[in-house]
Design a protein around this motif. Structure first.
Motif, PDB file in Angstrom:
ATOM      1  N   ALA A  50       0.818  -1.226   0.000  1.00 54.13           N
ATOM      2  CA  ALA A  50       0.000   0.000   0.000  1.00 54.13           C
ATOM      3  C   ALA A  50       0.845   1.267   0.000  1.00 54.13           C
ATOM      4  CB  ALA A  50      -0.928  -0.016   1.211  1.00 54.13           C
ATOM      5  N   THR A  51       2.138   1.140  -0.183  1.00 50.60           N
ATOM      6  CA  THR A  51       3.106   2.256  -0.264  1.00 50.60           C
ATOM      7  C   THR A  51       3.336   2.967   1.067  1.00 50.60           C
ATOM      8  OG1 THR A  51       1.646   4.119  -0.817  1.00 50.60           O
ATOM      9  CG2 THR A  51       2.350   2.748  -2.658  1.00 50.60           C
ATOM     10  N   LEU A  52       2.922   2.331   2.161  1.00 47.32           N
ATOM     11  CA  LEU A  52       3.123   2.980   3.468  1.00 47.32           C
ATOM     12  C   LEU A  52       4.503   2.684   4.043  1.00 47.32           C
ATOM     13  CD1 LEU A  52      -0.345   2.424   5.175  1.00 47.32           C
ATOM     14  CD2 LEU A  52       0.715   4.622   4.659  1.00 47.32           C
ATOM     15  N   ARG A  75      -1.038   4.366  -5.842  1.00 44.75           N
ATOM     16  CA  ARG A  75      -2.133   4.779  -4.948  1.00 44.75           C
ATOM     17  C   ARG A  75      -3.440   4.980  -5.715  1.00 44.75           C
ATOM     18  NH1 ARG A  75       2.200   8.625  -2.483  1.00 44.75           N
ATOM     19  NH2 ARG A  75       3.188   7.199  -1.044  1.00 44.75           N
ATOM     20  N   ALA A  86      -9.216   3.501  11.371  1.00 41.61           N
ATOM     21  CA  ALA A  86      -8.945   4.885  11.756  1.00 41.61           C
ATOM     22  C   ALA A  86     -10.005   5.795  11.142  1.00 41.61           C
ATOM     23  CB  ALA A  86      -7.557   5.288  11.283  1.00 41.61           C
ATOM     24  N   LEU A 103     -10.171  13.153  -1.664  1.00 41.95           N
ATOM     25  CA  LEU A 103      -8.742  12.780  -1.657  1.00 41.95           C
ATOM     26  C   LEU A 103      -8.380  11.963  -2.900  1.00 41.95           C
ATOM     27  CD1 LEU A 103      -7.995  11.766   2.059  1.00 41.95           C
ATOM     28  CD2 LEU A 103      -7.829  13.996   0.998  1.00 41.95           C
ATOM     29  N   TYR A 104      -9.381  11.267  -3.438  1.00 41.38           N
ATOM     30  CA  TYR A 104      -9.147  10.462  -4.650  1.00 41.38           C
ATOM     31  C   TYR A 104      -9.595  11.197  -5.909  1.00 41.38           C
ATOM     32  CZ  TYR A 104      -7.571   6.472  -1.991  1.00 41.38           C
ATOM     33  OH  TYR A 104      -6.821   5.646  -1.174  1.00 41.38           O
ATOM     34  N   LYS A 334       4.387   2.340  17.542  1.00 41.78           N
ATOM     35  CA  LYS A 334       5.320   3.458  17.334  1.00 41.78           C
ATOM     36  C   LYS A 334       6.065   3.284  16.014  1.00 41.78           C
ATOM     37  CE  LYS A 334       4.863   5.985  21.046  1.00 41.78           C
ATOM     38  NZ  LYS A 334       4.371   7.344  20.955  1.00 41.78           N
ATOM     39  N   MET A 337       4.074   4.295  13.013  1.00 42.43           N
ATOM     40  CA  MET A 337       3.722   5.716  12.880  1.00 42.43           C
ATOM     41  C   MET A 337       4.666   6.407  11.924  1.00 42.43           C
ATOM     42  SD  MET A 337       2.781   7.042  16.674  1.00 42.43           S
ATOM     43  CE  MET A 337       3.138   8.755  16.381  1.00 42.43           C
ATOM     44  N   ARG A 338       4.125   7.234  11.043  1.00 39.94           N
ATOM     45  CA  ARG A 338       4.980   7.974  10.119  1.00 39.94           C
ATOM     46  C   ARG A 338       5.414   9.290  10.711  1.00 39.94           C
ATOM     47  NH1 ARG A 338       4.967   6.205   4.405  1.00 39.94           N
ATOM     48  NH2 ARG A 338       5.328   8.351   3.869  1.00 39.94           N
TER      49      ARG A 338
ATOM     50  N   MET B  90      -0.758  15.337  14.810  1.00 41.59           N
ATOM     51  CA  MET B  90      -0.193  14.341  15.738  1.00 41.59           C
ATOM     52  C   MET B  90      -1.239  13.283  16.082  1.00 41.59           C
ATOM     53  SD  MET B  90       2.274  13.166  17.483  1.00 41.59           S
ATOM     54  CE  MET B  90       3.636  14.172  18.064  1.00 41.59           C
ATOM     55  N   ARG B  93      -1.691  11.006  13.280  1.00 43.34           N
ATOM     56  CA  ARG B  93      -0.561  10.068  13.236  1.00 43.34           C
ATOM     57  C   ARG B  93      -0.789   8.942  14.234  1.00 43.34           C
ATOM     58  NH1 ARG B  93       4.978  11.914  15.183  1.00 43.34           N
ATOM     59  NH2 ARG B  93       5.782   9.862  14.716  1.00 43.34           N
ATOM     60  N   GLU B  94      -1.159   9.339  15.454  1.00 42.68           N
ATOM     61  CA  GLU B  94      -1.289   8.353  16.527  1.00 42.68           C
ATOM     62  C   GLU B  94      -2.454   7.398  16.284  1.00 42.68           C
ATOM     63  OE1 GLU B  94       0.582  10.339  20.493  1.00 42.68           O
ATOM     64  OE2 GLU B  94      -1.458  10.874  20.034  1.00 42.68           O
ATOM     65  N   GLY B  96      -3.783   6.627  13.385  1.00 47.96           N
ATOM     66  CA  GLY B  96      -3.705   5.945  12.092  1.00 47.96           C
ATOM     67  C   GLY B  96      -4.453   6.652  10.976  1.00 47.96           C
ATOM     68  N   ASN B  99      -2.569   7.610   7.814  1.00 43.76           N
ATOM     69  CA  ASN B  99      -2.354   6.584   6.783  1.00 43.76           C
ATOM     70  C   ASN B  99      -3.400   6.677   5.678  1.00 43.76           C
ATOM     71  OD1 ASN B  99      -0.128   5.571   8.026  1.00 43.76           O
ATOM     72  ND2 ASN B  99      -1.214   3.940   9.096  1.00 43.76           N
ATOM     73  N   ARG B 100      -4.619   7.090   6.074  1.00 42.13           N
ATOM     74  CA  ARG B 100      -5.692   7.266   5.085  1.00 42.13           C
ATOM     75  C   ARG B 100      -5.268   8.326   4.052  1.00 42.13           C
ATOM     76  NH1 ARG B 100     -10.793   5.726   5.260  1.00 42.13           N
ATOM     77  NH2 ARG B 100     -10.759   5.111   7.434  1.00 42.13           N
ATOM     78  N   LEU B 101      -4.585   9.359   4.541  1.00 43.96           N
ATOM     79  CA  LEU B 101      -4.130  10.419   3.640  1.00 43.96           C
ATOM     80  C   LEU B 101      -2.925   9.942   2.834  1.00 43.96           C
ATOM     81  CD1 LEU B 101      -4.190  13.467   6.112  1.00 43.96           C
ATOM     82  CD2 LEU B 101      -6.076  12.428   4.892  1.00 43.96           C
ATOM     83  N   LEU B 102      -2.069   9.156   3.483  1.00 35.78           N
ATOM     84  CA  LEU B 102      -0.821   8.761   2.819  1.00 35.78           C
ATOM     85  C   LEU B 102      -1.027   7.707   1.738  1.00 35.78           C
ATOM     86  CD1 LEU B 102       1.664   8.729   5.841  1.00 35.78           C
ATOM     87  CD2 LEU B 102       1.282  10.521   4.156  1.00 35.78           C
ATOM     88  N   VAL B 103      -2.082   6.914   1.837  1.00 35.64           N
ATOM     89  CA  VAL B 103      -2.332   5.934   0.770  1.00 35.64           C
ATOM     90  C   VAL B 103      -3.202   6.527  -0.347  1.00 35.64           C
ATOM     91  CG1 VAL B 103      -2.037   3.861   2.173  1.00 35.64           C
ATOM     92  CG2 VAL B 103      -4.304   4.843   1.928  1.00 35.64           C
ATOM     93  N   ARG B 109       1.558  16.264  -1.309  1.00 36.21           N
ATOM     94  CA  ARG B 109       1.373  16.125   0.136  1.00 36.21           C
ATOM     95  C   ARG B 109       1.398  17.498   0.816  1.00 36.21           C
ATOM     96  NH1 ARG B 109       2.270  10.643   1.402  1.00 36.21           N
ATOM     97  NH2 ARG B 109       1.411   9.561  -0.373  1.00 36.21           N
ATOM     98  N   PRO B 174       7.547  11.917  19.560  1.00 33.38           N
ATOM     99  CA  PRO B 174       6.924  10.583  19.565  1.00 33.38           C
ATOM    100  C   PRO B 174       5.419  10.572  19.773  1.00 33.38           C
ATOM    101  CG  PRO B 174       8.278  10.919  21.538  1.00 33.38           C
ATOM    102  CD  PRO B 174       8.520  12.090  20.653  1.00 33.38           C
ATOM    103  N   LYS B 271      10.331  13.746   3.591  1.00 35.80           N
ATOM    104  CA  LYS B 271      10.663  12.388   4.027  1.00 35.80           C
ATOM    105  C   LYS B 271       9.456  11.717   4.680  1.00 35.80           C
ATOM    106  CE  LYS B 271      13.682   9.938   7.144  1.00 35.80           C
ATOM    107  NZ  LYS B 271      14.365  10.081   8.414  1.00 35.80           N
ATOM    108  N   LYS B 272       8.795  12.465   5.539  1.00 33.11           N
ATOM    109  CA  LYS B 272       7.677  11.881   6.281  1.00 33.11           C
ATOM    110  C   LYS B 272       6.432  11.697   5.418  1.00 33.11           C
ATOM    111  CE  LYS B 272       9.459  11.548  10.412  1.00 33.11           C
ATOM    112  NZ  LYS B 272       9.493  10.287  11.163  1.00 33.11           N
ATOM    113  N   LEU B 273       6.293  12.512   4.391  1.00 28.29           N
ATOM    114  CA  LEU B 273       5.054  12.481   3.609  1.00 28.29           C
ATOM    115  C   LEU B 273       5.214  11.798   2.256  1.00 28.29           C
ATOM    116  CD1 LEU B 273       3.672  16.045   4.379  1.00 28.29           C
ATOM    117  CD2 LEU B 273       2.863  13.885   5.288  1.00 28.29           C
ATOM    118  N   THR B 274       6.393  11.255   1.963  1.00 28.51           N
ATOM    119  CA  THR B 274       6.579  10.587   0.666  1.00 28.51           C
ATOM    120  C   THR B 274       5.957   9.210   0.674  1.00 28.51           C
ATOM    121  OG1 THR B 274       8.607  11.768   0.332  1.00 28.51           O
ATOM    122  CG2 THR B 274       8.286   9.862  -1.046  1.00 28.51           C
TER     123      THR B 274
END
Lengths: 338, 274
Positions: A50-52, A75, A86, A103-104, A334, A337-338, B90, B93-94, B96, B99-103, B109, B174, B271-274
């Protein structure tokens, strides 16, 4: 035609080798199951798809597009439904779907149609306008699945989509997956439920400790055993010495093969017995001759669990219990987490 | 599914969706919004009363402490809002949700950063207007049209500067506990070490030096000048220990700091959003 090609995929998390040289090919339009206990590496594999997550080694291609080099194109092709649901508790289900559609980059007219269609398909009409924070586990899973399907992905990746669900939600999801498969969508489904994979998957890969144990069509995998699965106990709680003695007796009987001692189930002996021979009678005679009594004996068709047991010496259920105690979920959270 | 073809439209669509989500959250949980208005107003009353009898010679260019304080509170409100802008990210991130945005196949980004920036900017504008209006009712004046433009331009720069740092912290730290702790540590000391509550001439030398390098001071002083009737960009806004700074100088310094912060955090966000 192979739509997804995974070659030599490896991933480490500090001291844990999550994936070890994984090779998988997935046919277009099939439902591909990934079976394994918790902590086997299923989620890492799916998050990489899923590219994560970026793998440390290896390649993944979907429709001949490199997942690592061209994640954005990937994606557009995939829908991902994560294991942890989530949702934004403040949004209603409909607002969440609307948000996801934007978003899509789905245009306005298609967006409304798709949302309505999925609301009907997943039977969400009665609660879609309630805030996500009020949803039950089954409702959350259904809305999450709908979000993953909004843009009609070519490949749907589902990480344990039915864990902890009520029967109604589970049946709705199973029904939808069958419909999607008929429509030609490729579905990758991870699960530690044997029946789910057995019932839905065209092909399956069984993973343990980051490695592939076996892969193929579920029926073929089960037929490889060429007989019935027998579980034998000579006492309720035997010991290793006693079960080793029984194993030696069994080894001498023609037609009995693949004997495994399952320590976590009272040192029971699990083996395959040829169907065309009256082995059970012969077995009883041989055991009696060596002064062993039979405490219990069960005979069944081999299942995918037997494939796992054969390779690891544990059933999936035992492996689950073992891994549950071993995993540091906080640390894993942890790390993810990104 | 037919997907639209224009990247700019995509960027708009995804940024609008992300911003809309933040505003829905605000609408359904508005307590922090009202607290953000109420706190500076309480400060305005209390500090205004506390220093009502302060010698007027100490307050350059204004005739009351309430007049002096207004600019500081406007900046403090925008600063606090921007400093907290990393918190929703944050939590995403915590829990999850990120991840919906990142996929999702986001065109850029950057939309995640842009949406936070738009949200905090609009929020700060509304809160600042509320504070300015109440200050006006208390007799502390209101900037003219040009002055209002300077207030908002300064706030945009400050919000962009602080938001970029806060978003960066949301990826580096963290968890939300650490982020909140850092906000607690940074928020009030930065306010006290600026010219929000007192002019540099009122401070001991060492604090005067700190205050004259504090980005909040670079935002406060132009806004303070914007309230004066003879406002222009070349009026001296700050008598810093290293020399006088005009309104233009302060805004330029703030602009440079903003650009610098964006350049510094860009690799991390990439880096974090790629």
């Amino acid at each position: 035609m192979n739509q997804i090609q995974i070659q030599n995929l490896s991933k480490d998390y500090l001291d844990v080798k999550a994936l070890k040289k994984i090779n998988i090919n997935i046919t277009e339009g099939s439902l591909f199951g990934i079976l394994g206990p918790n902590g086997a590496g299923k989620t890492t594999l799916l998050r990489t798809l899923a590219t994560l997550i970026s793998p440390d080694e290896g390649t993944i291609k979907i429709n001949n597009i490199d997942v690592i080099k061209e994640p954005r194109k990937i994606r557009e092709l995939i829908g991902y439904v994560a294991q942890e649901i989530a949702l934004d508790k403040i949004l209603t289900g409909r607002e969440l779907l609307d948000f996801q559609a934007d978003l899509y980059h789905i245009d306005q007219s298609n967006k409304l149609k798709r949302i309505e269609l999925l609301i009907n398909q997943l039977d969400m009409q009665n609660w879609i306008d309630r805030k996500c924070g009020t949803y039950s586990g089954g409702m959350k899973r259904r809305i999450d699945l709908a979000a993953g399907l909004l843009h009609l992905p070519k490949v749907l990746i589902l990480d344990e989509p039915t864990v902890g669900l009520d029967i109604e939600s589970r049946n709705i999801i199973w029904g939808l997956l069958n419909d999607l498969k008929k429509d030609g969508m490729t579905i990758i489904l991870s699960s530690h439920y044997l029946d789910e994979i057995d019932k839905l998957a065209d092909n399956v890969v069984i993973i343990n400790d980051g490695k592939i144990i076996d892969q193929g069509n579920p029926t073929q995998l089960k037929n490889k055993f060429g007989g019935d699965r027998i579980i034998l106990k000579v006492r309720e709680f035997s010991d290793s010495l006693e079960s080793e003695k029984v194993r030696k007796i069994l080894e001498k009987i023609d037609g009995i093969s693949q004997i495994v001692i399952n320590a976590s189930q009272g040192y029971s002996l699990n083996f395959i017995a040829d169907r065309d021979k009256d082995l059970i009678s012969k077995l009883k005679v041989e055991l009696a001759f060596s002064k062993f009594k039979i405490f219990s004996l069960s005979q069944s068709q081999p299942s995918l669990d037997d494939v796992y047991l054969q390779a690891t010496g544990k059933t999936l259920q035992d492996a689950e219990l073992y891994m549950t105690g071993k995993r540091d979920l906080k640390k894993e959270s942890k790390q993810s987490m990104r | 599914m037919e997907i639209q073809q224009y990247n700019f439209i995509f960027l708009y669509q995804e940024t609008a969706a992300l911003t809309k989500r933040l505003f829905i959250q605000l609408k359904r949980r508005p307590s922090t919004f009202f607290a953000g208005i109420l706190q500076p107003i309480i400060w305005l009353f209390l500090f205004g009363a506390l220093f009502a009898n302060a010698p007027k010679d100490f307050l350059p260019g204004v005739d009351s402490y309430g007049n002096f304080l207004g600019a500081g509170l406007i900046v403090f409100t925008a600063f606090s809002g921007a400093l907290n802008s990393g918190l929703p990210l944050m939590f995403d991130r915590e829990f999850g949700f990120l991840n919906r945005l990142l996929v999702a196949p986001l065109t850029s980004r950057l939309s995640i950063v842009l949406s936070s920036f738009f949200y905090i900017t609009i929020l700060s504008f509304v809160q600042s207007l509320a504070i300015m209006f109440i200050s006006f009712l208390l007799g502390y004046g209101f900037p003219n049209f040009l002055g209002l433009g300077i207030v908002f331009a300064t706030l945009i720069l400050l919000v962009l500067f602080v938001t970029s740092i806060s978003l960066c912290l949301a990826f580096v730290l963290p968890g939300h506990i650490e982020l909140i702790a850092l906000i607690f540590v940074v928020n009030l000391p930065l306010l006290f070490a600026s010219t929000a509550l007192a002019p540099i001439s009122f401070m001991p030398s060492w604090l005067g030096w700190i205050a004259s390098f504090n980005p909040l001071t670079f935002a406060i002083e132009p806004i303070r000048i914007a309230y004066s009737s003879n406002f222009n960009l070349d009026l001296v806004a700050l008598n810093a220990p290293y020399g006088d700074l005009t309104c233009r100088n302060c805004i330029s310094l703030l602009f440079l700091l903003t650009i610098l912060s964006l350049v510094i955090i860009r690799p991390l966000l990439n880096k974090k959003l790629t």
